[in-house]
Design a protein around this motif. Structure first.
Motif, PDB file in Angstrom:
ATOM      1  N   ARG A  34       0.839  -1.210   0.000  1.00  0.00           N
ATOM      2  CA  ARG A  34       0.000   0.000   0.000  1.00  0.00           C
ATOM      3  C   ARG A  34       0.870   1.255   0.000  1.00  0.00           C
ATOM      4  NH1 ARG A  34      -4.789  -0.043   4.222  1.00  0.00           N
ATOM      5  NH2 ARG A  34      -5.212   1.818   2.967  1.00  0.00           N
ATOM      6  N   ARG A  35       2.054   1.194   0.639  1.00  0.00           N
ATOM      7  CA  ARG A  35       2.955   2.347   0.656  1.00  0.00           C
ATOM      8  C   ARG A  35       3.850   2.394  -0.583  1.00  0.00           C
ATOM      9  NH1 ARG A  35       4.067   0.301   5.834  1.00  0.00           N
ATOM     10  NH2 ARG A  35       6.177  -0.220   5.117  1.00  0.00           N
ATOM     11  N   ARG A  36       3.698   1.346  -1.462  1.00  0.00           N
ATOM     12  CA  ARG A  36       4.526   1.209  -2.656  1.00  0.00           C
ATOM     13  C   ARG A  36       6.010   1.134  -2.298  1.00  0.00           C
ATOM     14  NH1 ARG A  36       1.613   5.068  -7.256  1.00  0.00           N
ATOM     15  NH2 ARG A  36      -0.468   4.141  -7.016  1.00  0.00           N
ATOM     16  N   ASP A  37       6.259   0.488  -1.162  1.00  0.00           N
ATOM     17  CA  ASP A  37       7.634   0.248  -0.715  1.00  0.00           C
ATOM     18  C   ASP A  37       7.797  -1.263  -0.599  1.00  0.00           C
ATOM     19  OD1 ASP A  37      10.158   0.403   0.361  1.00  0.00           O
ATOM     20  OD2 ASP A  37       9.442   0.742   2.404  1.00  0.00           O
ATOM     21  N   CYS A  38       7.824  -1.922  -1.764  1.00  0.00           N
ATOM     22  CA  CYS A  38       7.605  -3.368  -1.800  1.00  0.00           C
ATOM     23  C   CYS A  38       8.784  -4.201  -1.319  1.00  0.00           C
ATOM     24  CB  CYS A  38       7.214  -3.791  -3.219  1.00  0.00           C
ATOM     25  SG  CYS A  38       5.664  -3.039  -3.735  1.00  0.00           S
ATOM     26  N   GLY A  39       9.999  -3.778  -1.581  1.00  0.00           N
ATOM     27  CA  GLY A  39      11.132  -4.618  -1.221  1.00  0.00           C
ATOM     28  C   GLY A  39      11.042  -5.954  -1.936  1.00  0.00           C
ATOM     29  N   SER A  40      11.390  -7.043  -1.232  1.00  0.00           N
ATOM     30  CA  SER A  40      11.300  -8.376  -1.835  1.00  0.00           C
ATOM     31  C   SER A  40      10.001  -9.035  -1.415  1.00  0.00           C
ATOM     32  CB  SER A  40      12.488  -9.226  -1.398  1.00  0.00           C
ATOM     33  OG  SER A  40      12.394 -10.496  -1.982  1.00  0.00           O
ATOM     34  N   LEU A  41       9.051  -9.047  -2.335  1.00  0.00           N
ATOM     35  CA  LEU A  41       7.727  -9.602  -2.045  1.00  0.00           C
ATOM     36  C   LEU A  41       7.566 -11.035  -2.545  1.00  0.00           C
ATOM     37  CD1 LEU A  41       5.427  -6.559  -2.856  1.00  0.00           C
ATOM     38  CD2 LEU A  41       5.953  -7.491  -0.613  1.00  0.00           C
ATOM     39  N   TRP A  42       8.610 -11.607  -3.126  1.00  0.00           N
ATOM     40  CA  TRP A  42       8.435 -12.920  -3.746  1.00  0.00           C
ATOM     41  C   TRP A  42       7.992 -13.998  -2.777  1.00  0.00           C
ATOM     42  CZ3 TRP A  42       7.276 -13.388  -8.467  1.00  0.00           C
ATOM     43  CH2 TRP A  42       7.754 -12.482  -9.415  1.00  0.00           C
ATOM     44  N   PRO A  43       8.547 -14.104  -1.559  1.00  0.00           N
ATOM     45  CA  PRO A  43       8.012 -15.121  -0.629  1.00  0.00           C
ATOM     46  C   PRO A  43       6.515 -14.955  -0.360  1.00  0.00           C
ATOM     47  CG  PRO A  43      10.142 -14.377   0.136  1.00  0.00           C
ATOM     48  CD  PRO A  43       9.770 -13.475  -1.011  1.00  0.00           C
ATOM     49  N   LEU A  44       6.038 -13.699  -0.263  1.00  0.00           N
ATOM     50  CA  LEU A  44       4.603 -13.470  -0.082  1.00  0.00           C
ATOM     51  C   LEU A  44       3.833 -13.908  -1.318  1.00  0.00           C
ATOM     52  CD1 LEU A  44       2.251 -12.272   1.578  1.00  0.00           C
ATOM     53  CD2 LEU A  44       2.696 -10.094   0.416  1.00  0.00           C
ATOM     54  N   LEU A  45       4.371 -13.624  -2.507  1.00  0.00           N
ATOM     55  CA  LEU A  45       3.690 -14.021  -3.750  1.00  0.00           C
ATOM     56  C   LEU A  45       3.673 -15.536  -3.903  1.00  0.00           C
ATOM     57  CD1 LEU A  45       5.108 -11.297  -6.187  1.00  0.00           C
ATOM     58  CD2 LEU A  45       2.830 -11.401  -5.150  1.00  0.00           C
ATOM     59  N   TRP A  46       4.788 -16.199  -3.518  1.00  0.00           N
ATOM     60  CA  TRP A  46       4.787 -17.666  -3.561  1.00  0.00           C
ATOM     61  C   TRP A  46       3.685 -18.217  -2.641  1.00  0.00           C
ATOM     62  CZ3 TRP A  46      10.650 -18.039  -2.048  1.00  0.00           C
ATOM     63  CH2 TRP A  46      11.442 -17.559  -3.108  1.00  0.00           C
ATOM     64  N   THR A  47       3.594 -17.644  -1.448  1.00  0.00           N
ATOM     65  CA  THR A  47       2.584 -18.103  -0.484  1.00  0.00           C
ATOM     66  C   THR A  47       1.179 -17.842  -1.002  1.00  0.00           C
ATOM     67  OG1 THR A  47       4.135 -17.597   1.311  1.00  0.00           O
ATOM     68  CG2 THR A  47       1.831 -17.929   1.918  1.00  0.00           C
ATOM     69  N   ALA A  48       0.963 -16.637  -1.553  1.00  0.00           N
ATOM     70  CA  ALA A  48      -0.369 -16.274  -2.051  1.00  0.00           C
ATOM     71  C   ALA A  48      -0.783 -17.122  -3.249  1.00  0.00           C
ATOM     72  CB  ALA A  48      -0.385 -14.796  -2.432  1.00  0.00           C
ATOM     73  N   SER A  49       0.191 -17.677  -3.972  1.00  0.00           N
ATOM     74  CA  SER A  49      -0.127 -18.508  -5.144  1.00  0.00           C
ATOM     75  C   SER A  49      -0.845 -19.798  -4.762  1.00  0.00           C
ATOM     76  CB  SER A  49       1.159 -18.850  -5.918  1.00  0.00           C
ATOM     77  OG  SER A  49       1.743 -17.680  -6.436  1.00  0.00           O
ATOM     78  N   SER A  50      -0.812 -20.143  -3.486  1.00  0.00           N
ATOM     79  CA  SER A  50      -1.518 -21.345  -3.018  1.00  0.00           C
ATOM     80  C   SER A  50      -2.987 -21.087  -2.728  1.00  0.00           C
ATOM     81  CB  SER A  50      -0.834 -21.902  -1.757  1.00  0.00           C
ATOM     82  OG  SER A  50       0.481 -22.318  -2.032  1.00  0.00           O
TER      83      SER A  50
END
Length: 540
Positions: free
Chosen positions: A330-346
């Motif tokens: 929401r703050r557009r300060d994403c950093g490394s979001l890949w672990p969250l995206l991997w988790t959300a893909s489930s």
């Protein structure tokens, strides 16, 4: 300058030794856990092992229905094939045993430990990668999973391998060979566990979308290059996708099947429909309950009674980092979001599949990586307040996690064999040796196997190293779920015994069961089993 360089070298050396120590500790823990399972065998393991034996000797599944199947009929609702194809050379060379079936999955589980470290080092940094490695090394779920050969347990390894290939490609977008390897990894995931079709393609799509966004105006030509690189994945996945289309969409044979070099059987019932019948209250209600229980499915081979599949601190850290990552978006300060995206893909799994620990195994390693990020973020937050406060919080977290792990591992070593010995048919090969001795001594060839030893026919075929052609010729089978009531001299159904059995027979029962006749003779005990002689009672 030299002093600074020496300090950096010392730091790198310290990190390397710490990583090596964590990997060795993870290997040692899993090797100890592996011994808990060796006296017995789960029915799915026996099924995969005998399918591998059949493939090696005949090229057909155990029922002889199709040649080079892309999915086994197994019990009637299907079983994944990758494990059986991978272990076929081992089983074919060394024979069927719990060790020959479990050796390769065990080694792949061990390799997953350093692979997670290298993956997270690419995604984030060395510190988070090390924490991820430690969380996986101490994870009750992964320790128990690595000790037995459920075919779906291959998915975490191939998923991590696919993610590593994708991250390597993301680091060097011009090297499309990494993407081609990732495509092959996707295909392996599909054959390892069918539910991967709901998760892994979504992860690949996220990586491709990220790359195309960076490409800007060159997006069209870039998309063509990416499609070409993924061609191997499409080719390798086509047999599985055809099977899925046949069984889950049209429920009918395909007109061109006879020209295919692989087999596509039509299952009597699909696995999803079978699971739907077993689930009370609907899929969504079941999965919400599963989440609220901290992912405890109450299945002995997945969780120890009194413990959860994951250490409590790990789940809390994953939740903390998940909330933090969403706020960062929401703050557009994403950093490394890949672990969250991997988790959300489930997420599709939670909407479509009634979950237990096995069926959700595409989620667990991403969740552990997310928790590692959470611990790093938490320590960084306290570090800004005070270095001593960070040390105190870090030490408290580590002690809490180690205490939770120690409590689990003590109970696992002490209680697990006793809790599962009947279910895993501990020491059945030794009992069958005594059965054969009694057959030879008395001349009575027929054997009645306890109906409580579910799927007994499969254990007899497995431990007896039965030729698949002989198995198909002498079995007496009933419909779904596929089950042999009689296999040569062995009877597994009381009605079948009364109808076709001789007057005298040998029986194989659990030690704590009542014998099938009122006056058994020559009763002997082998560990949890009893073997004796019975006279068939009148059916009047």
């Amino acid at each position: 300058m030299r002093l600074f360089s020496k300090m950096q070298d010392s730091m790198r050396l310290c990190i390397r030794w710490s990583v090596l120590a964590a990997v060795i500790a993870g290997f040692a823990i899993r090797t100890i856990a592996f011994q808990n399972y060796l006296p017995g065998l789960n029915q799915d393991e026996a099924s995969s092992g005998y399918e591998a034996w059949s493939l090696w000797h005949t090229g057909f599944d155990r029922w002889g229905e199709v040649r080079w199947p892309v999915y086994f009929t197994a019990w009637g609702s299907g079983q994944n094939v990758l494990l059986s194809y991978l272990i076929a050379p081992i089983v074919g060379t060394f024979g069927m045993s719990s060790l020959s079936v479990r050796a390769l999955p065990f080694l792949l589980a061990l390799v997953t430990l350093p692979l997670v470290y290298f993956l997270m080092r690419r995604v984030t940094n060395t510190r988070i990668a090390f924490i991820s490695l430690c969380f996986l090394a101490l994870s009750p779920w992964h320790i128990m999973m690595s000790a037995w050969a459920l075919e779906s347990n291959l998915l975490p390894f191939f998923l991590v391998l696919t993610l590593y290939f994708l991250e390597s490609w993301r680091a060097k977008p011009g090297c499309l060979s990494w993407l081609a390897l990732a495509g092959a990894g996707v295909a392996a995931c599909l054959y390892a566990y069918g539910t991967a079709v709901l998760v892994v393609p979504l992860i690949v799509s996220l990586y491709m979308a990220s790359d195309l966004q960076k490409a800007g105006r060159a997006g069209v030509s870039r998309f063509k290059s990416l499609s070409f690189a993924l061609a191997p994945a499409i080719v390798l996945s086509t047999p599985f996708l055809l099977f899925t289309f046949k069984n889950y969409v049209i429920r009918a044979n395909l007109g061109f099947e006879r020209w295919l070099p692989f087999g596509l059987q039509l299952l009597p019932v699909t696995r999803l429909s079978e699971l739907g019948e077993e689930t009370q209250g609907g899929t969504l209600y079941h999965n919400v309950s599963f989440i609220l229980s901290a992912f405890d499915d109450k299945l002995l081979w997945n969780t120890m009674p009194g413990h959860k599949p994951f250490l409590w601190g790990v789940l809390a850290l994953a939740l903390f980092q998940g909330v933090r990552s969403l706020a960062a978006i929401r703050r557009r300060d994403c950093g490394s979001l890949w672990p969250l995206l991997w988790t959300a893909s489930s997420l599709p799994l939670f909407l479509l599949v009634p979950l237990n620990v096995n069926r959700a195994n595409a989620l667990w390693i991403p969740l552990l990586c997310l928790a590692a990020q959470g611990m790093d973020s938490l320590l960084a937050f306290f570090s800004e307040k005070s270095a001593s406060l960070r040390t105190t919080v870090g030490a408290t977290l580590i002690l809490f996690l180690l205490a939770d792990f120690g409590w689990f591992f003590r109970d696992y070593k002490k209680k697990f064999p006793h809790l599962t010995q009947d279910y895993l048919r501990f020491h059945m090969p030794a009992a069958l040796v005594e059965v054969r001795r009694m057959q030879d001594f008395t001349g009575f060839r027929s054997v009645y196997v306890s109906p409580k030893a579910f799927w007994g026919y499969l254990y007899i075929a497995f431990h007896g190293q039965m030729d698949p052609r002989e198995f198909r010729a002498i079995r007496e089978t009933r419909g779904y779920p596929y089950h042999a009531d009689k296999l040569g001299d062995f009877f597994f159904d009381e009605q079948m015994l009364r109808r076709y059995g001789p007057e005298h027979y040998v029986y194989l029962y659990y030690r704590n069961e009542r014998a099938p006749c009122s006056d058994p003779k020559a009763v002997t005990f082998v560990e949890i089993w009893q073997i004796g002689l019975c006279q068939r009672q009148s059916s009047s």
